[in-house]
Design a protein around this motif. Structure first.
Motif, PDB file in Angstrom:
ATOM      1  N   PHE A 177       0.845  -1.195   0.000  1.00 32.86           N
ATOM      2  CA  PHE A 177       0.000   0.000   0.000  1.00 32.86           C
ATOM      3  C   PHE A 177       0.877   1.240   0.000  1.00 32.86           C
ATOM      4  CE2 PHE A 177       1.045  -0.501   4.431  1.00 32.86           C
ATOM      5  CZ  PHE A 177       1.102   0.796   4.934  1.00 32.86           C
ATOM      6  N   ASN A 178       0.276   2.344  -0.371  1.00 38.50           N
ATOM      7  CA  ASN A 178       0.953   3.629  -0.289  1.00 38.50           C
ATOM      8  C   ASN A 178      -0.095   4.723  -0.134  1.00 38.50           C
ATOM      9  OD1 ASN A 178       3.187   5.774  -2.034  1.00 38.50           O
ATOM     10  ND2 ASN A 178       3.672   4.680  -0.165  1.00 38.50           N
ATOM     11  N   ILE A 179       0.239   5.730   0.648  1.00 37.64           N
ATOM     12  CA  ILE A 179      -0.692   6.810   0.978  1.00 37.64           C
ATOM     13  C   ILE A 179      -0.066   8.147   0.619  1.00 37.64           C
ATOM     14  CG2 ILE A 179      -1.905   7.998   2.855  1.00 37.64           C
ATOM     15  CD1 ILE A 179      -1.905   5.330   4.381  1.00 37.64           C
ATOM     16  N   SER A 180      -0.874   9.037   0.081  1.00 32.88           N
ATOM     17  CA  SER A 180      -0.431  10.406  -0.178  1.00 32.88           C
ATOM     18  C   SER A 180      -1.595  11.341   0.111  1.00 32.88           C
ATOM     19  CB  SER A 180       0.023  10.563  -1.626  1.00 32.88           C
ATOM     20  OG  SER A 180       0.425  11.900  -1.898  1.00 32.88           O
ATOM     21  N   HIS A 181      -1.300  12.492   0.693  1.00 32.89           N
ATOM     22  CA  HIS A 181      -2.366  13.484   0.836  1.00 32.89           C
ATOM     23  C   HIS A 181      -1.817  14.881   0.652  1.00 32.89           C
ATOM     24  CE1 HIS A 181      -1.008  13.893   5.046  1.00 32.89           C
ATOM     25  NE2 HIS A 181      -1.232  12.608   5.217  1.00 32.89           N
ATOM     26  N   THR A 182      -2.667  15.709   0.125  1.00 29.45           N
ATOM     27  CA  THR A 182      -2.395  17.119  -0.051  1.00 29.45           C
ATOM     28  C   THR A 182      -3.585  17.853   0.522  1.00 29.45           C
ATOM     29  OG1 THR A 182      -1.717  18.794  -1.669  1.00 29.45           O
ATOM     30  CG2 THR A 182      -3.422  17.246  -2.368  1.00 29.45           C
ATOM     31  N   ARG A 183      -3.545  19.174   0.556  1.00 29.23           N
ATOM     32  CA  ARG A 183      -4.624  19.894   1.212  1.00 29.23           C
ATOM     33  C   ARG A 183      -5.994  19.532   0.652  1.00 29.23           C
ATOM     34  NH1 ARG A 183      -3.957  23.863   4.980  1.00 29.23           N
ATOM     35  NH2 ARG A 183      -2.109  22.572   5.272  1.00 29.23           N
TER      36      ARG A 183
END
Length: 217
Positions: free
Chosen positions: A88-94
């Protein structure tokens, strides 16, 4: 398990405190880390991302939330302990989150399209990548390159220990592992040797998140 990317755009009207009942699903150390964020939006981004990946693990691997343990490789990339077949991999931006799950190593990055800083491109991108951006003259092309490069180094697992100008995502073997989608002004790039066929990116409204989390309470 079906390889898939999940996109969640947050609702500014929904408060961080609305998720209070779900805090106990996370380890105490993680709860404390989230509470240290200054702004509620950062708290909510981190909380929902961590909770939703737990939901996906429980659904796909038939685990109980209490059985989930995360570790990190020497470069800081998290992985699920005891389940080497689940990546898995997670990314977040505003205001938005992207989460990828796969049976193979995967890297995901998401960015909101805004005014591009070409100083970053000139400093960190390869000559081919810079030419690609300057030729097309649109901010979205900068964020296409940026997210693809981030997705690649996250897939590799060594993160920013790999110099960003040491590889090119506009062609060659790396480009063949990359896919990109634009949703509501966000660009999401994914890097994987797996072929993401069909509806590989699922869009979710934040209002659907609590329904999912109820399944792991």
């Amino acid at each position: 398990m079906q390889d898939k990317i999940y996109f969640i755009e947050l609702n500014e009207d929904k408060k961080y405190e609305d998720y209070k009942q779900y805090h106990s699903l996370l380890p105490l150390e993680k709860q404390q880390k989230i509470h240290k964020f200054r702004y509620d939006i950062d708290k909510k981004l981190s909380l929902i991302a961590d909770l939703f990946i737990r939901f996906l693990i429980c659904q796909n691997l038939k685990l109980n939330n209490k059985e989930i343990t995360f570790e990190k490789n020497p470069f800081g990339k998290p992985y699920l302990l005891g389940n080497p077949e689940f990546h898995f991999n997670i990314s977040h931006t505003r205001n938005a989150i992207a989460i990828g799950i796969s049976g193979n190593p995967i890297g995901v990055d998401i960015e909101k399209i805004k005014c591009a800083d070409l100083k970053i491109a000139k400093r960190f991108f390869s000559s081919n990548e810079l030419e690609y951006i300057l030729t097309n003259k649109e901010d979205s092309f900068f964020y296409e390159i940026w997210t693809k490069k981030e997705a690649y180094i996250k897939w590799d697992g060594r993160g920013l220990s790999i110099p960003l100008d040491s590889f090119d995502v506009t062609g060659g073997p790396i480009d063949k592992m990359l896919r990109m989608v634009t949703i509501h002004g966000y660009i999401i790039s994914v890097c994987s040797r797996q072929d993401f066929n069909g509806a590989w990116c699922m869009e979710l409204a934040e209002d659907s998140v609590p329904v999912c989390l109820q399944k792991i309470l």
